[in-house]
Each structure stands twice: as structure tokens, then as C-alpha cells.
Design a protein around this motif. Structure first.
Motif, PDB file in Angstrom:
ATOM      1  N   LEU A  18      16.844   6.282  -1.561  1.00 53.25           N
ATOM      2  CA  LEU A  18      15.551   5.883  -1.013  1.00 53.25           C
ATOM      3  C   LEU A  18      15.819   5.108   0.268  1.00 53.25           C
ATOM      4  N   THR A  19      15.014   5.384   1.300  1.00 52.82           N
ATOM      5  CA  THR A  19      15.084   4.622   2.546  1.00 52.82           C
ATOM      6  C   THR A  19      13.794   3.836   2.708  1.00 52.82           C
ATOM      7  N   VAL A  20      13.931   2.539   2.915  1.00 52.39           N
ATOM      8  CA  VAL A  20      12.793   1.638   3.067  1.00 52.39           C
ATOM      9  C   VAL A  20      12.660   1.264   4.531  1.00 52.39           C
ATOM     10  N   LEU A  21      11.550   1.625   5.145  1.00 49.72           N
ATOM     11  CA  LEU A  21      11.275   1.262   6.529  1.00 49.72           C
ATOM     12  C   LEU A  21      10.489  -0.040   6.542  1.00 49.72           C
ATOM     13  N   VAL A  22      11.016  -1.044   7.219  1.00 50.22           N
ATOM     14  CA  VAL A  22      10.338  -2.336   7.319  1.00 50.22           C
ATOM     15  C   VAL A  22       9.608  -2.365   8.656  1.00 50.22           C
ATOM     16  N   VAL A  23       8.315  -2.595   8.619  1.00 52.49           N
ATOM     17  CA  VAL A  23       7.504  -2.585   9.835  1.00 52.49           C
ATOM     18  C   VAL A  23       6.643  -3.835   9.872  1.00 52.49           C
ATOM     19  N   ARG A  24       6.533  -4.409  11.052  1.00 48.50           N
ATOM     20  CA  ARG A  24       5.710  -5.600  11.211  1.00 48.50           C
ATOM     21  C   ARG A  24       4.236  -5.230  11.249  1.00 48.50           C
ATOM     22  N   ASN A  25       3.415  -6.082  10.682  1.00 53.62           N
ATOM     23  CA  ASN A  25       1.978  -5.831  10.626  1.00 53.62           C
ATOM     24  C   ASN A  25       1.322  -6.270  11.933  1.00 53.62           C
ATOM     25  N   ASP A  26       1.515  -5.461  12.961  1.00 56.02           N
ATOM     26  CA  ASP A  26       0.776  -5.641  14.207  1.00 56.02           C
ATOM     27  C   ASP A  26       0.469  -4.260  14.779  1.00 56.02           C
ATOM     28  N   ARG A  27      -0.507  -4.207  15.650  1.00 58.10           N
ATOM     29  CA  ARG A  27      -1.028  -2.927  16.124  1.00 58.10           C
ATOM     30  C   ARG A  27       0.047  -2.071  16.769  1.00 58.10           C
ATOM     31  N   HIS A  28       0.875  -2.667  17.618  1.00 51.28           N
ATOM     32  CA  HIS A  28       1.854  -1.872  18.355  1.00 51.28           C
ATOM     33  C   HIS A  28       2.932  -1.315  17.421  1.00 51.28           C
ATOM     34  N   SER A  29       3.453  -2.135  16.518  1.00 46.43           N
ATOM     35  CA  SER A  29       4.506  -1.673  15.612  1.00 46.43           C
ATOM     36  C   SER A  29       4.017  -0.549  14.710  1.00 46.43           C
ATOM     37  N   LEU A  41       0.489  10.433   6.361  1.00 46.60           N
ATOM     38  CA  LEU A  41       1.691  10.896   7.047  1.00 46.60           C
ATOM     39  C   LEU A  41       2.854  11.123   6.086  1.00 46.60           C
ATOM     40  N   GLY A  42       2.604  10.959   4.796  1.00 50.12           N
ATOM     41  CA  GLY A  42       3.668  11.142   3.817  1.00 50.12           C
ATOM     42  C   GLY A  42       4.589   9.958   3.697  1.00 50.12           C
ATOM     43  N   LEU A  43       4.114   8.773   4.099  1.00 46.84           N
ATOM     44  CA  LEU A  43       4.918   7.553   4.011  1.00 46.84           C
ATOM     45  C   LEU A  43       4.186   6.550   3.114  1.00 46.84           C
ATOM     46  N   PRO A  44       4.460   6.537   1.832  1.00 48.91           N
ATOM     47  CA  PRO A  44       3.777   5.581   0.959  1.00 48.91           C
ATOM     48  C   PRO A  44       4.180   4.149   1.264  1.00 48.91           C
ATOM     49  N   VAL A  73       9.841   5.291   2.251  1.00 49.13           N
ATOM     50  CA  VAL A  73       8.711   4.435   1.917  1.00 49.13           C
ATOM     51  C   VAL A  73       8.641   3.310   2.944  1.00 49.13           C
ATOM     52  N   VAL A  74       7.522   2.619   2.959  1.00 52.79           N
ATOM     53  CA  VAL A  74       7.282   1.565   3.953  1.00 52.79           C
ATOM     54  C   VAL A  74       7.041   0.235   3.255  1.00 52.79           C
ATOM     55  N   VAL A  75       7.635  -0.816   3.804  1.00 57.87           N
ATOM     56  CA  VAL A  75       7.330  -2.189   3.427  1.00 57.87           C
ATOM     57  C   VAL A  75       6.790  -2.889   4.661  1.00 57.87           C
ATOM     58  N   VAL A  76       5.657  -3.529   4.529  1.00 65.96           N
ATOM     59  CA  VAL A  76       5.003  -4.194   5.658  1.00 65.96           C
ATOM     60  C   VAL A  76       5.388  -5.673   5.668  1.00 65.96           C
ATOM     61  N   SER A  77       5.820  -6.152   6.821  1.00 65.46           N
ATOM     62  CA  SER A  77       6.171  -7.557   6.997  1.00 65.46           C
ATOM     63  C   SER A  77       5.041  -8.253   7.739  1.00 65.46           C
ATOM     64  N   ARG A  78       4.419  -9.228   7.095  1.00 63.30           N
ATOM     65  CA  ARG A  78       3.279  -9.918   7.691  1.00 63.30           C
ATOM     66  C   ARG A  78       3.717 -10.907   8.762  1.00 63.30           C
ATOM     67  N   GLY A  97      10.929  -5.571  -5.701  1.00 60.50           N
ATOM     68  CA  GLY A  97      12.194  -4.993  -6.140  1.00 60.50           C
ATOM     69  C   GLY A  97      12.022  -4.025  -7.294  1.00 60.50           C
ATOM     70  N   PHE A  98      11.146  -4.350  -8.221  1.00 62.54           N
ATOM     71  CA  PHE A  98      10.898  -3.445  -9.350  1.00 62.54           C
ATOM     72  C   PHE A  98      10.306  -2.128  -8.861  1.00 62.54           C
ATOM     73  N   GLU A  99       9.372  -2.183  -7.918  1.00 63.84           N
ATOM     74  CA  GLU A  99       8.733  -0.966  -7.419  1.00 63.84           C
ATOM     75  C   GLU A  99       9.732  -0.109  -6.642  1.00 63.84           C
ATOM     76  N   ILE A 100      10.517  -0.729  -5.768  1.00 66.80           N
ATOM     77  CA  ILE A 100      11.509   0.024  -4.997  1.00 66.80           C
ATOM     78  C   ILE A 100      12.568   0.612  -5.921  1.00 66.80           C
ATOM     79  N   GLY A 101      13.046  -0.186  -6.864  1.00 65.58           N
ATOM     80  CA  GLY A 101      14.054   0.301  -7.796  1.00 65.58           C
ATOM     81  C   GLY A 101      13.553   1.460  -8.636  1.00 65.58           C
ATOM     82  N   LYS A 102      12.311   1.390  -9.081  1.00 68.50           N
ATOM     83  CA  LYS A 102      11.730   2.455  -9.900  1.00 68.50           C
ATOM     84  C   LYS A 102      11.665   3.755  -9.110  1.00 68.50           C
ATOM     85  N   ARG A 103      11.225   3.678  -7.859  1.00 70.11           N
ATOM     86  CA  ARG A 103      11.133   4.885  -7.038  1.00 70.11           C
ATOM     87  C   ARG A 103      12.515   5.463  -6.726  1.00 70.11           C
TER      88      ARG A 103
END
Length: 298
Positions: A140-151, A202-205, A177-182, A243-249
């Protein structure tokens, strides 16, 4: 399992997220610094340099006289979380050294540690020296993205680029999958529901969010000197659930990708699956700073 973490632009907190998730991971886990810009975690946990030079580069050198999996475990350190089951394999200290590493040699070892989950910080995608071999082998690859309009806009317009970089372009099940950083309180952002709706198309949960918690994040990126409330910080509380959600997937996808092949091989050869490829020596532990409160037991 091998789980990789990466970002597309900026500094959304990928390194802090990887270490926070390793710190709270429900199973044995090791954080591996594969960032092409160089690793910083050893300096965070051992600022005085008492453990000397340790890491993947030194493991590659030691592998001239011993198997690489054993060499990597000799270079690992035990994280000071009080559990004795979470570890760190530091990365190379400079980008030049990072570019010289043959990451494809490490992938079989990562995949062979069946009793230890590997959480690999791969840094920014499309950087010079990106560890494509590690990204391509991930469960599994986790994309970390900041919660702002440009990112969010950049990621939305670069989905095919990301899939190409991780070796899954054209795949129906690409394991992204995507994890949003506030951002800081009061900063302009979007609700979790809005972001999830956009990226699902876009197929990115989106599997979760990490809160804005600079005090806790600094323990993984600056100098480790936690206070009594560190274990109950918003960052670690959210990391435990995430961690539980990422590990399960990751586990579900790993079974889909590997189990049929392994089952067929076992039926033909009659060999029982091995639980681990190498006996792990216990890495040295990093003592927690004096005066800190006891770990909050769950």
C-alpha cells in the motif's frame, strides 16, 4: 507488509506521519527512511551521536560480509516508546549518499519480515533518487497531502503521474490511498467529506486525517524531548486509529496479491510457509529523556 509513504509537493509532514504511525502501530513495525533528500530521524532520537553512524548505507557496506537482512537489523534502533516492538532504520545522511543506494536489494528483505511491518518514508515523488523499487513493491502507498487549495489541486491533476511513479499506471487496483494533513487552526481548508468526495472519483480513497499538532510532531522532526501529555496528544491519538485502517487495507491487498501464488507453491513443494527470513538481533534502545512521565498504557 511493506507500506510506503510519500508526498507530491511541499512538506506536508510525511516523515512525522511515518514515525507517529510506527510509534502507535498495533503490531511489530520498523520505520525505514528511504527519503532521497536524506534521513534526519537518528539525529532526532540520538542528538549527541552516542550510537554512532547507523543506517541503510552502513547496512549495505556490512552486507559485503553478511546477509543484507541481518545487516539491516544490526543498524536498526529500538524506538523509546516503551513497547520494545517498534524500530527505526535510519536513512542516509545526505542526498548524494541516498542516490548511491540500490534500493532494489532491500525490497526482498522488507517483504520477507513477515512478523514485522515496514513503514517506509519515501519522501517526495519525482525527486532525484526516488526509491522506485520500494514504491513499486509496496502493499500500500499512502500519499500525504496538505489540506490547502493548491496542494489538493496539484494532486488532483497529477494522479496519473503519481501512479506512474509508483509503478501502477493502468492498474485497476493500484494500492494508493490518501491521508490529509491539516494546517494550523484558522487556516483555510476543506472538510474531510469534500476532500473524500473529490478523490474517490479519481480512485484515491481518503483513509483519514492527521491534525495540526506541532508540539507532538516536533518530537519526531526536531529533538525528542516529550512531555507527560505526549502519549495523549492529538497526533498520536489520531495515528492510533489511522494505523488500524491503513494496516487493514495493506493486509487485505497483500493477501489478494500474494496468497494464490504462495498457496500454489506450497501445494507443489510441500513446504510450510516460513514465518521469518532472518533471526532478528535486538537493536539498541534509545533511553527516554530524564524527567519524562511514564508511558500511558492502553
Amino acid at each position: 507488509m511493506l507500506i510506503t509513504f510519500a508526498s507530491l509537493r511541499g512538506s506536508p509532514g510525511t516523515s512525522a506521519a511515518t514515525l507517529a504511525l510506527t510509534w502507535t502501530w498495533p503490531r511489530h513495525a520498523i520505520a525505514v527512511e528511504c527519503d532521497p533528500s536524506g534521513g534526519q530521524a537518528l539525529a532526532v532520537f540520538d542528538p549527541g551521536g552516542a550510537l554512532g553512524h547507523r543506517g541503510m548505507f552502513e547496512a549495505m557496506l556490512s552486507a559485503r560480509s553478511m546477509p543484507l537482512p541481518r545487516a539491516m537489523w544490526q543498524q536498526a534502533i529500538t524506538l523509546p516508546d516503551g513497547t520494545g516492538r517498534h524500530f527505526l532504520l535510519p536513512g542516509p545522511r545526505t542526498p548524494r549518499t541516498a542516490e548511491s543506494l540500490q534500493w532494489q536489494r532491500a525490497v526482498p528483505a522488507f517483504q520477507g519480515w513477515e512478523s514485522v511491518d515496514v513503514l517506509a518514508d519515501c519522501g517526495r515523488i519525482r525527486s532525484r533518487g526516488t526509491p522506485h523499487a520500494v514504491l513499486g513493491a509496496a502493499d500500500l502507498t499512502v500519499l500525504v497531502v496538505r489540506n490547502d487549495r493548491h496542494s489538493l489541486r496539484v494532486l488532483s491533476s497529477s494522479v496519473d503521474v503519481v501512479r506512474e511513479e509508483v509503478g501502477s499506471l493502468g492498474s485497476a487496483d493500484d494500492g494508493l490511498v490518501v491521508v490529509v494533513s491539516r494546517g494550523p487552526s484558522g487556516a483555510q481548508g476543506f472538510s474531510a467529506k469534500e476532500i473524500a468526495s473529490q478523490f474517490t472519483k479519481l480512485g484515491l480513497p481518503v483513509v483519514g486525517e492527521l491534525p495540526w499538532d506541532p508540539l507532538a510532531a516536533n518530537q519526531f522532526t526536531d529533538t525528542f524531548n516529550p512531555g507527560k501529555r505526549f502519549e495523549d496528544s492529538p497526533l498520536l491519538e489520531r495515528a492510533r486509529r489511522l494505523g488500524f485502517e491503513i494496516g487493514k487495507r495493506a493486509f487485505a491487498r497483500s493477501r489478494r496479491l500474494r496468497r494464490p501464488v504462495n498457496a500454489e507453491h506450497d501445494a507443489v513443494s510441500g513446504i510450510r510457509p516460513r514465518r521469518e527470513l532472518v533471526r532478528r538481533p535486538q537493536p539498541p534502545s534509545i533511553p527516554r529523556p530524564a524527567g519524562e512521565g511514564a508511558r500511558h498504557v492502553r
